[in-house]
Design a protein around this motif. Structure first.
Motif, mmCIF file in Angstrom:
data_model
loop_
_atom_site.group_PDB
_atom_site.id
_atom_site.type_symbol
_atom_site.label_atom_id
_atom_site.label_comp_id
_atom_site.label_asym_id
_atom_site.label_seq_id
_atom_site.Cartn_x
_atom_site.Cartn_y
_atom_site.Cartn_z
ATOM 1 N N VAL A 204 18.353 -12.510 14.873
ATOM 2 C CA VAL A 204 17.237 -12.343 13.940
ATOM 3 C C VAL A 204 17.472 -13.269 12.749
ATOM 4 O O VAL A 204 18.348 -13.024 11.928
ATOM 5 C CB VAL A 204 17.113 -10.868 13.473
ATOM 6 N N GLU A 205 16.691 -14.343 12.709
ATOM 7 C CA GLU A 205 16.828 -15.304 11.610
ATOM 8 C C GLU A 205 15.887 -14.968 10.461
ATOM 9 O O GLU A 205 16.216 -15.153 9.299
ATOM 10 C CB GLU A 205 16.548 -16.726 12.105
ATOM 11 N N ARG A 206 14.709 -14.469 10.811
ATOM 12 C CA ARG A 206 13.732 -14.072 9.786
ATOM 13 C C ARG A 206 13.198 -12.694 10.149
ATOM 14 O O ARG A 206 12.987 -12.392 11.323
ATOM 15 C CB ARG A 206 12.575 -15.076 9.716
ATOM 16 N N ALA A 207 12.970 -11.896 9.137
ATOM 17 C CA ALA A 207 12.483 -10.538 9.400
ATOM 18 C C ALA A 207 11.573 -10.083 8.265
ATOM 19 O O ALA A 207 11.583 -10.657 7.170
ATOM 20 C CB ALA A 207 13.657 -9.579 9.548
ATOM 21 N N LYS A 208 10.802 -9.040 8.540
ATOM 22 C CA LYS A 208 9.897 -8.509 7.519
ATOM 23 C C LYS A 208 9.793 -6.993 7.658
ATOM 24 O O LYS A 208 9.767 -6.472 8.772
ATOM 25 C CB LYS A 208 8.513 -9.141 7.680
ATOM 26 N N TRP A 209 9.759 -6.319 6.521
ATOM 27 C CA TRP A 209 9.480 -4.881 6.515
ATOM 28 C C TRP A 209 7.967 -4.677 6.551
ATOM 29 O O TRP A 209 7.243 -5.261 5.742
ATOM 30 C CB TRP A 209 10.041 -4.229 5.253
ATOM 31 N N LEU A 210 7.502 -3.864 7.481
ATOM 32 C CA LEU A 210 6.083 -3.499 7.529
ATOM 33 C C LEU A 210 5.929 -2.205 6.742
ATOM 34 O O LEU A 210 6.637 -1.219 6.996
ATOM 35 C CB LEU A 210 5.624 -3.305 8.977
ATOM 36 N N ARG A 211 5.020 -2.208 5.791
ATOM 37 C CA ARG A 211 4.884 -1.074 4.870
ATOM 38 C C ARG A 211 3.612 -0.264 5.128
ATOM 39 O O ARG A 211 2.655 -0.764 5.710
ATOM 40 C CB ARG A 211 4.918 -1.570 3.420
ATOM 41 N N ALA A 212 3.635 0.980 4.680
ATOM 42 C CA ALA A 212 2.505 1.890 4.901
ATOM 43 C C ALA A 212 1.307 1.452 4.069
ATOM 44 O O ALA A 212 1.420 1.269 2.851
ATOM 45 C CB ALA A 212 2.919 3.311 4.534
ATOM 46 N N SER A 213 0.182 1.293 4.727
ATOM 47 C CA SER A 213 -1.056 0.906 4.036
ATOM 48 C C SER A 213 -1.692 2.107 3.342
ATOM 49 O O SER A 213 -2.505 1.963 2.436
ATOM 50 C CB SER A 213 -2.044 0.309 5.035
ATOM 51 N N HIS A 214 -1.351 3.319 3.813
ATOM 52 C CA HIS A 214 -1.874 4.563 3.239
ATOM 53 C C HIS A 214 -0.758 5.610 3.206
ATOM 54 O O HIS A 214 0.226 5.485 3.933
ATOM 55 C CB HIS A 214 -3.032 5.114 4.093
ATOM 56 N N SER A 215 -0.931 6.630 2.416
ATOM 57 C CA SER A 215 -0.033 7.785 2.458
ATOM 58 C C SER A 215 -0.484 8.700 3.585
ATOM 59 O O SER A 215 -1.671 8.766 3.908
ATOM 60 C CB SER A 215 -0.077 8.553 1.134
ATOM 61 N N GLY A 216 0.466 9.397 4.194
ATOM 62 C CA GLY A 216 0.077 10.312 5.262
ATOM 63 C C GLY A 216 1.245 10.727 6.137
ATOM 64 O O GLY A 216 2.403 10.449 5.846
ATOM 65 N N MET A 217 0.898 11.429 7.210
ATOM 66 C CA MET A 217 1.896 11.838 8.200
ATOM 67 C C MET A 217 2.097 10.673 9.157
ATOM 68 O O MET A 217 1.136 10.032 9.580
ATOM 69 C CB MET A 217 1.425 13.095 8.926
ATOM 70 N N PHE A 218 3.355 10.409 9.479
ATOM 71 C CA PHE A 218 3.716 9.183 10.201
ATOM 72 C C PHE A 218 4.126 9.504 11.634
ATOM 73 O O PHE A 218 5.092 10.218 11.876
ATOM 74 C CB PHE A 218 4.864 8.511 9.434
ATOM 75 N N LYS A 219 3.352 8.958 12.566
ATOM 76 C CA LYS A 219 3.646 9.145 13.989
ATOM 77 C C LYS A 219 4.080 7.799 14.572
ATOM 78 O O LYS A 219 3.355 6.811 14.489
ATOM 79 C CB LYS A 219 2.393 9.658 14.710
ATOM 80 N N ILE A 220 5.290 7.773 15.144
ATOM 81 C CA ILE A 220 5.864 6.525 15.676
ATOM 82 C C ILE A 220 5.470 6.357 17.136
ATOM 83 O O ILE A 220 5.565 7.298 17.926
ATOM 84 C CB ILE A 220 7.402 6.549 15.527
ATOM 85 N N LYS A 221 5.049 5.148 17.507
ATOM 86 C CA LYS A 221 4.585 4.880 18.878
ATOM 87 C C LYS A 221 5.510 3.938 19.657
ATOM 88 O O LYS A 221 5.267 3.686 20.829
ATOM 89 C CB LYS A 221 3.176 4.259 18.825
ATOM 90 N N VAL A 222 6.535 3.400 19.002
ATOM 91 C CA VAL A 222 7.437 2.459 19.680
ATOM 92 C C VAL A 222 8.883 2.944 19.566
ATOM 93 O O VAL A 222 9.192 3.767 18.705
ATOM 94 C CB VAL A 222 7.334 1.028 19.095
ATOM 95 N N THR A 223 9.728 2.429 20.438
ATOM 96 C CA THR A 223 11.149 2.795 20.371
ATOM 97 C C THR A 223 11.926 1.683 19.681
ATOM 98 O O THR A 223 11.540 0.503 19.723
ATOM 99 C CB THR A 223 11.737 3.024 21.783
ATOM 100 N N ILE A 224 13.023 2.065 19.064
ATOM 101 C CA ILE A 224 13.855 1.100 18.350
ATOM 102 C C ILE A 224 14.459 0.095 19.339
ATOM 103 O O ILE A 224 14.833 0.457 20.457
ATOM 104 C CB ILE A 224 14.945 1.835 17.535
ATOM 105 N N GLY A 225 14.462 -1.157 18.949
ATOM 106 C CA GLY A 225 14.990 -2.213 19.815
ATOM 107 C C GLY A 225 13.956 -2.846 20.715
ATOM 108 O O GLY A 225 14.238 -3.845 21.383
ATOM 109 N N SER A 226 12.749 -2.278 20.716
ATOM 110 C CA SER A 226 11.736 -2.798 21.636
ATOM 111 C C SER A 226 11.113 -4.100 21.120
ATOM 112 O O SER A 226 11.035 -4.333 19.915
ATOM 113 C CB SER A 226 10.637 -1.761 21.883
ATOM 114 N N TYR A 227 10.692 -4.938 22.066
ATOM 115 C CA TYR A 227 9.984 -6.177 21.742
ATOM 116 C C TYR A 227 8.497 -5.860 21.761
ATOM 117 O O TYR A 227 7.977 -5.285 22.725
ATOM 118 C CB TYR A 227 10.305 -7.268 22.773
ATOM 119 N N VAL A 228 7.802 -6.201 20.679
ATOM 120 C CA VAL A 228 6.369 -5.918 20.605
ATOM 121 C C VAL A 228 5.591 -7.213 20.401
ATOM 122 O O VAL A 228 6.111 -8.180 19.854
ATOM 123 C CB VAL A 228 6.043 -4.913 19.475
#
Length: 316
Positions: free
Chosen positions: A242-266
Protein backbone atom coordinates in the motif's frame (compact mmCIF):
# COMPACT_ATOMS: atom_id res chain seq x y z
CA UNK A 1 27.20 -8.44 19.42
CA UNK A 2 30.24 -10.47 20.38
CA UNK A 3 30.48 -12.96 23.25
CA UNK A 4 31.59 -10.24 25.63
CA UNK A 5 29.86 -9.20 28.83
CA UNK A 6 26.27 -8.10 28.17
CA UNK A 7 24.89 -5.73 30.80
CA UNK A 8 21.27 -4.53 30.77
CA UNK A 9 19.60 -2.36 33.45
CA UNK A 10 22.76 -2.65 35.52
CA UNK A 11 22.70 -6.44 35.60
CA UNK A 12 25.08 -8.78 33.78
CA UNK A 13 23.17 -11.20 31.53
CA UNK A 14 24.77 -14.67 31.69
CA UNK A 15 25.16 -16.75 28.53
CA UNK A 16 22.68 -19.56 27.89
CA UNK A 17 20.34 -18.40 30.65
CA UNK A 18 16.92 -16.81 31.06
CA UNK A 19 17.05 -13.58 33.04
CA UNK A 20 14.04 -11.53 34.13
CA UNK A 21 14.76 -7.87 34.86
CA UNK A 22 12.50 -5.11 36.12
CA UNK A 23 12.40 -1.69 34.51
CA UNK A 24 11.45 0.53 37.46
CA UNK A 25 10.33 4.00 36.58
CA UNK A 26 7.88 5.45 39.06
CA UNK A 27 5.76 4.80 42.09
CA UNK A 28 2.00 5.15 42.28
CA UNK A 29 0.65 7.65 44.81
CA UNK A 30 0.02 4.61 47.04
CA UNK A 31 3.85 4.17 47.17
CA UNK A 32 3.55 0.98 45.13
CA UNK A 33 6.48 0.61 42.73
CA UNK A 34 5.38 -0.20 39.20
CA UNK A 35 7.78 -2.61 37.51
CA UNK A 36 7.88 -3.53 33.84
CA UNK A 37 9.14 -7.12 33.39
CA UNK A 38 11.92 -7.47 30.80
CA UNK A 39 12.55 -11.11 29.81
CA UNK A 40 16.02 -11.75 28.38
CA UNK A 41 17.08 -15.02 26.70
CA UNK A 42 20.79 -14.99 25.80
CA UNK A 43 22.39 -17.88 23.94
CA UNK A 44 25.96 -19.02 24.47
CA UNK A 45 26.82 -18.01 20.89
CA UNK A 46 27.25 -14.48 19.52
CA UNK A 47 24.58 -12.88 17.34
CA UNK A 48 22.26 -9.88 17.07
CA UNK A 49 20.08 -8.56 19.90
CA UNK A 50 16.37 -8.50 19.00
CA UNK A 51 13.74 -6.72 21.09
CA UNK A 52 10.06 -7.77 20.90
CA UNK A 53 7.89 -5.11 22.49
CA UNK A 54 4.11 -4.76 22.95
CA UNK A 55 1.60 -2.76 24.92
CA UNK A 56 3.03 0.71 24.34
CA UNK A 57 -0.68 1.56 24.36
CA UNK A 58 -2.19 -0.17 27.38
CA UNK A 59 -5.38 -1.44 25.74
CA UNK A 60 -3.65 -3.03 22.70
CA UNK A 61 -3.83 -6.59 24.01
CA UNK A 62 -3.26 -8.48 20.73
CA UNK A 63 0.43 -7.53 20.78
CA UNK A 64 0.71 -8.73 24.38
CA UNK A 65 -0.95 -11.99 23.24
CA UNK A 66 1.60 -12.38 20.42
CA UNK A 67 4.62 -12.08 22.73
CA UNK A 68 2.96 -14.32 25.33
CA UNK A 69 2.56 -17.00 22.65
CA UNK A 70 6.16 -16.53 21.44
CA UNK A 71 7.37 -17.15 25.01
CA UNK A 72 4.91 -20.04 25.43
CA UNK A 73 6.26 -21.75 22.28
CA UNK A 74 9.86 -20.97 23.36
CA UNK A 75 10.51 -19.15 20.08
CA UNK A 76 12.33 -16.57 22.22
CA UNK A 77 15.09 -19.06 23.12
CA UNK A 78 17.84 -18.27 20.58
CA UNK A 79 20.56 -20.57 19.25
CA UNK A 80 22.60 -17.43 18.51
CA UNK A 81 22.40 -13.91 19.89
CA UNK A 82 19.87 -12.53 22.36
CA UNK A 83 16.09 -12.07 22.36
CA UNK A 84 14.54 -9.54 24.75
CA UNK A 85 10.78 -9.59 25.34
CA UNK A 86 8.78 -6.76 26.91
CA UNK A 87 5.19 -8.09 26.68
CA UNK A 88 3.60 -5.10 28.46
CA UNK A 89 5.41 -1.79 28.08
CA UNK A 90 2.77 0.68 29.29
CA UNK A 91 1.96 -1.32 32.40
CA UNK A 92 -0.05 1.61 33.83
CA UNK A 93 -2.49 1.64 30.91
CA UNK A 94 -2.58 -2.16 30.74
CA UNK A 95 -3.76 -2.45 34.35
CA UNK A 96 -6.80 -0.24 33.74
CA UNK A 97 -7.13 -0.99 29.99
CA UNK A 98 -6.61 2.52 28.66
CA UNK A 99 -4.50 3.61 25.72
CA UNK A 100 -2.80 6.49 27.53
CA UNK A 101 -0.48 6.89 30.47
CA UNK A 102 -1.96 8.00 33.84
CA UNK A 103 -0.90 11.58 33.00
CA UNK A 104 -3.18 11.44 29.92
CA UNK A 105 -0.31 11.38 27.44
CA UNK A 106 0.26 9.03 24.52
CA UNK A 107 3.56 7.28 25.36
CA UNK A 108 4.25 6.80 21.64
CA UNK A 109 4.55 10.58 21.19
CA UNK A 110 6.98 11.12 24.09
CA UNK A 111 10.28 9.66 22.80
CA UNK A 112 13.19 10.05 23.37
CA UNK A 113 11.81 11.50 26.61
CA UNK A 114 13.36 13.66 29.32
CA UNK A 115 14.75 12.93 32.78
CA UNK A 116 12.49 15.40 34.60
CA UNK A 117 9.51 15.70 32.26
CA UNK A 118 6.02 14.24 32.61
CA UNK A 119 5.61 10.67 33.85
CA UNK A 120 5.30 9.36 30.27
CA UNK A 121 8.36 11.40 29.21
CA UNK A 122 10.43 10.00 32.10
CA UNK A 123 9.36 6.49 31.15
CA UNK A 124 10.36 7.04 27.50
CA UNK A 125 13.68 8.49 28.64
CA UNK A 126 14.44 5.47 30.82
CA UNK A 127 13.83 3.10 27.89
CA UNK A 128 15.83 5.23 25.41
CA UNK A 129 18.78 5.38 27.81
CA UNK A 130 18.75 1.93 29.46
CA UNK A 131 17.49 -0.50 26.78
CA UNK A 132 17.44 0.98 23.25
CA UNK A 133 21.25 1.41 22.87
CA UNK A 134 21.82 -2.33 23.47
CA UNK A 135 19.49 -3.74 20.80
CA UNK A 136 19.97 -4.14 17.03
CA UNK A 137 16.45 -4.99 15.81
CA UNK A 138 13.02 -4.15 17.22
CA UNK A 139 9.53 -5.46 16.42
CA UNK A 140 6.92 -3.15 17.96
CA UNK A 141 3.41 -4.66 18.13
CA UNK A 142 0.33 -2.43 17.86
CA UNK A 143 -3.40 -2.70 17.15
CA UNK A 144 -6.03 -0.29 15.88
CA UNK A 145 -7.22 2.31 18.39
CA UNK A 146 -10.78 2.15 19.72
CA UNK A 147 -13.04 0.10 17.44
CA UNK A 148 -10.72 0.31 14.43
CA UNK A 149 -9.94 -3.20 13.25
CA UNK A 150 -6.69 -3.59 11.26
CA UNK A 151 -5.76 -6.48 9.02
CA UNK A 152 -2.33 -7.86 10.05
CA UNK A 153 0.22 -5.53 8.46
CA UNK A 154 3.74 -4.19 8.74
CA UNK A 155 4.28 -0.45 8.47
CA UNK A 156 7.61 0.91 7.30
CA UNK A 157 9.09 3.75 5.28
CA UNK A 158 9.60 3.09 1.59
CA UNK A 159 13.16 4.45 1.72
CA UNK A 160 14.16 2.34 4.74
CA UNK A 161 15.70 -0.59 2.84
CA UNK A 162 16.66 -2.66 5.92
CA UNK A 163 13.18 -2.49 7.44
CA UNK A 164 11.56 -3.17 4.07
CA UNK A 165 13.69 -6.28 3.59
CA UNK A 166 12.62 -7.59 7.02
CA UNK A 167 8.98 -6.65 6.32
CA UNK A 168 9.06 -8.93 3.26
CA UNK A 169 10.57 -11.73 5.38
CA UNK A 170 7.83 -11.22 8.01
CA UNK A 171 5.40 -11.88 5.13
CA UNK A 172 2.22 -10.18 6.41
CA UNK A 173 -0.90 -9.93 4.21
CA UNK A 174 -0.22 -6.20 3.72
CA UNK A 175 2.82 -3.90 3.88
CA UNK A 176 1.86 -0.25 4.32
CA UNK A 177 4.37 2.43 3.41
CA UNK A 178 4.05 5.07 6.12
CA UNK A 179 6.29 7.91 7.21
CA UNK A 180 7.75 7.90 10.70
CA UNK A 181 5.89 10.05 13.22
CA UNK A 182 7.95 12.58 15.17
CA UNK A 183 8.62 11.57 18.81
CA UNK A 184 7.35 8.02 18.21
CA UNK A 185 9.32 4.98 19.32
CA UNK A 186 9.92 4.00 15.68
CA UNK A 187 11.27 7.45 14.80
CA UNK A 188 13.61 7.54 17.83
CA UNK A 189 14.96 4.01 17.26
CA UNK A 190 15.52 4.75 13.55
CA UNK A 191 17.55 7.85 14.46
CA UNK A 192 19.64 5.62 16.77
CA UNK A 193 20.45 3.39 13.79
CA UNK A 194 18.18 0.50 14.78
CA UNK A 195 16.11 -1.56 12.32
CA UNK A 196 12.44 -1.38 13.33
CA UNK A 197 9.31 -3.19 12.21
CA UNK A 198 5.94 -1.83 13.32
CA UNK A 199 3.24 -4.51 13.34
CA UNK A 200 -0.44 -3.51 13.30
CA UNK A 201 -3.24 -6.01 13.70
CA UNK A 202 -6.75 -6.34 15.10
CA UNK A 203 -8.34 -3.87 17.48
CA UNK A 204 -8.02 -2.80 21.09
CA UNK A 205 -9.23 -4.94 24.00
CA UNK A 206 -9.35 -8.21 22.06
CA UNK A 207 -7.28 -11.37 21.63
CA UNK A 208 -7.77 -12.38 18.00
CA UNK A 209 -6.41 -15.89 17.18
CA UNK A 210 -5.88 -14.80 13.55
CA UNK A 211 -3.86 -11.71 14.47
CA UNK A 212 -1.84 -13.53 17.14
CA UNK A 213 -1.04 -16.30 14.65
CA UNK A 214 0.09 -13.75 12.02
CA UNK A 215 2.30 -11.98 14.56
CA UNK A 216 3.90 -15.18 15.86
CA UNK A 217 4.57 -16.63 12.38
CA UNK A 218 5.99 -13.35 11.06
CA UNK A 219 8.28 -12.90 14.07
CA UNK A 220 9.48 -16.48 13.71
CA UNK A 221 10.34 -15.77 10.05
CA UNK A 222 12.39 -12.71 11.03
CA UNK A 223 14.26 -14.57 13.81
CA UNK A 224 15.10 -17.43 11.40
CA UNK A 225 16.25 -14.92 8.74
CA UNK A 226 18.52 -13.12 11.25
CA UNK A 227 20.02 -16.43 12.34
CA UNK A 228 18.79 -16.38 15.94
CA UNK A 229 16.67 -19.54 15.69
CA UNK A 230 16.60 -22.54 13.36
CA UNK A 231 13.76 -23.39 11.02
CA UNK A 232 12.29 -22.77 7.59
CA UNK A 233 10.82 -19.39 6.63
CA UNK A 234 7.10 -19.79 5.91
CA UNK A 235 5.93 -17.86 2.85
CA UNK A 236 2.24 -18.03 1.98
CA UNK A 237 1.87 -15.41 -0.73
CA UNK A 238 3.32 -12.05 -1.69
CA UNK A 239 2.10 -9.20 0.51
CA UNK A 240 -0.01 -6.42 -0.96
CA UNK A 241 1.91 -3.14 -0.95
CA UNK A 242 0.00 0.00 0.00
CA UNK A 243 1.78 3.09 -1.27
CA UNK A 244 -1.17 5.48 -1.07
CA UNK A 245 -4.26 5.21 1.06
CA UNK A 246 -7.30 7.21 2.12
CA UNK A 247 -9.73 7.14 5.02
CA UNK A 248 -13.35 7.11 3.86
CA UNK A 249 -15.45 9.15 6.27
CA UNK A 250 -19.13 9.12 7.22
CA UNK A 251 -21.20 11.51 5.12
CA UNK A 252 -23.99 11.41 7.75
CA UNK A 253 -24.44 10.42 11.38
CA UNK A 254 -26.24 7.15 11.97
CA UNK A 255 -26.12 3.43 12.61
CA UNK A 256 -23.31 1.80 10.66
CA UNK A 257 -23.80 -1.47 8.82
CA UNK A 258 -20.67 -2.99 7.23
CA UNK A 259 -21.04 -4.81 3.90
CA UNK A 260 -17.43 -5.85 3.19
CA UNK A 261 -14.82 -7.95 4.97
CA UNK A 262 -11.43 -6.68 6.03
CA UNK A 263 -8.69 -7.38 3.50
CA UNK A 264 -11.09 -7.57 0.59
CA UNK A 265 -10.39 -5.98 -2.79
CA UNK A 266 -13.23 -3.71 -3.88
CA UNK A 267 -13.99 -1.97 -7.14
CA UNK A 268 -15.08 1.61 -7.69
CA UNK A 269 -18.79 2.20 -6.87
CA UNK A 270 -19.06 -1.05 -4.88
CA UNK A 271 -21.19 -0.69 -1.72
CA UNK A 272 -18.97 -0.85 1.38
CA UNK A 273 -21.55 -0.09 4.03
CA UNK A 274 -24.82 1.59 4.89
CA UNK A 275 -25.67 4.46 7.25
CA UNK A 276 -29.21 4.46 8.67
CA UNK A 277 -31.10 6.41 11.30
CA UNK A 278 -32.76 4.51 14.18
CA UNK A 279 -36.25 5.43 12.92
CA UNK A 280 -36.10 3.86 9.47
CA UNK A 281 -36.42 7.20 7.67
CA UNK A 282 -33.15 7.38 5.76
CA UNK A 283 -30.60 5.01 4.34
CA UNK A 284 -27.30 6.20 2.82
CA UNK A 285 -24.99 3.79 1.01
CA UNK A 286 -21.20 4.22 1.21
CA UNK A 287 -19.58 3.58 -2.17
CA UNK A 288 -15.94 2.85 -2.94
CA UNK A 289 -14.55 5.99 -4.66
CA UNK A 290 -11.85 3.94 -6.44
CA UNK A 291 -10.43 0.41 -6.72
CA UNK A 292 -8.43 -0.82 -3.73
CA UNK A 293 -8.03 -3.04 -0.68
CA UNK A 294 -9.83 -2.42 2.62
CA UNK A 295 -7.19 -2.84 5.34
CA UNK A 296 -8.89 -1.20 8.31
CA UNK A 297 -12.57 -0.99 9.27
CA UNK A 298 -14.10 1.01 12.11
CA UNK A 299 -16.34 -1.60 13.78
CA UNK A 300 -18.28 0.93 15.88
CA UNK A 301 -22.09 0.50 15.51
CA UNK A 302 -22.99 4.21 15.77
CA UNK A 303 -21.06 6.91 13.93
CA UNK A 304 -21.04 10.68 13.66
CA UNK A 305 -20.66 12.64 10.47
CA UNK A 306 -16.96 12.83 9.59
CA UNK A 307 -15.91 9.70 11.47
CA UNK A 308 -13.28 7.56 9.70
CA UNK A 309 -14.93 4.28 8.62
CA UNK A 310 -12.74 2.49 6.06
CA UNK A 311 -9.00 2.78 5.40
CA UNK A 312 -8.55 1.92 1.76
CA UNK A 313 -5.56 1.62 -0.55
CA UNK A 314 -5.63 3.78 -3.68
CA UNK A 315 -4.93 1.50 -6.62
CA UNK A 316 -4.88 2.56 -10.25
Amino acid sequence: MSNKTFVLLGKEIPEGKRTVLDLEVAKLHTRTTVKVPVIVERSSKPGPVVLLLAGIHGDETNGVGIIREIINLEINKPKNGTIICIPVFNIFGYLIQTREFPDGRDLNRMFPGTLNGSLASQFAYQFTKEIAPFVDYVIDFHTGGGERDNIAQIRCSKDDTKSLELAKVFNPPIIVFSNKITKSLRDTLHKMGKTVLLFEGGKSKELSPTIINEGVNGTKNVLIHLGLIEGTIAVRESPIYVERAKWLRASHSGMFKIKVTIGSYVKKKEVLGVLQDPFGEFKKKIYAPFNGHIFCINKTPIVNKGDALFHMSIED
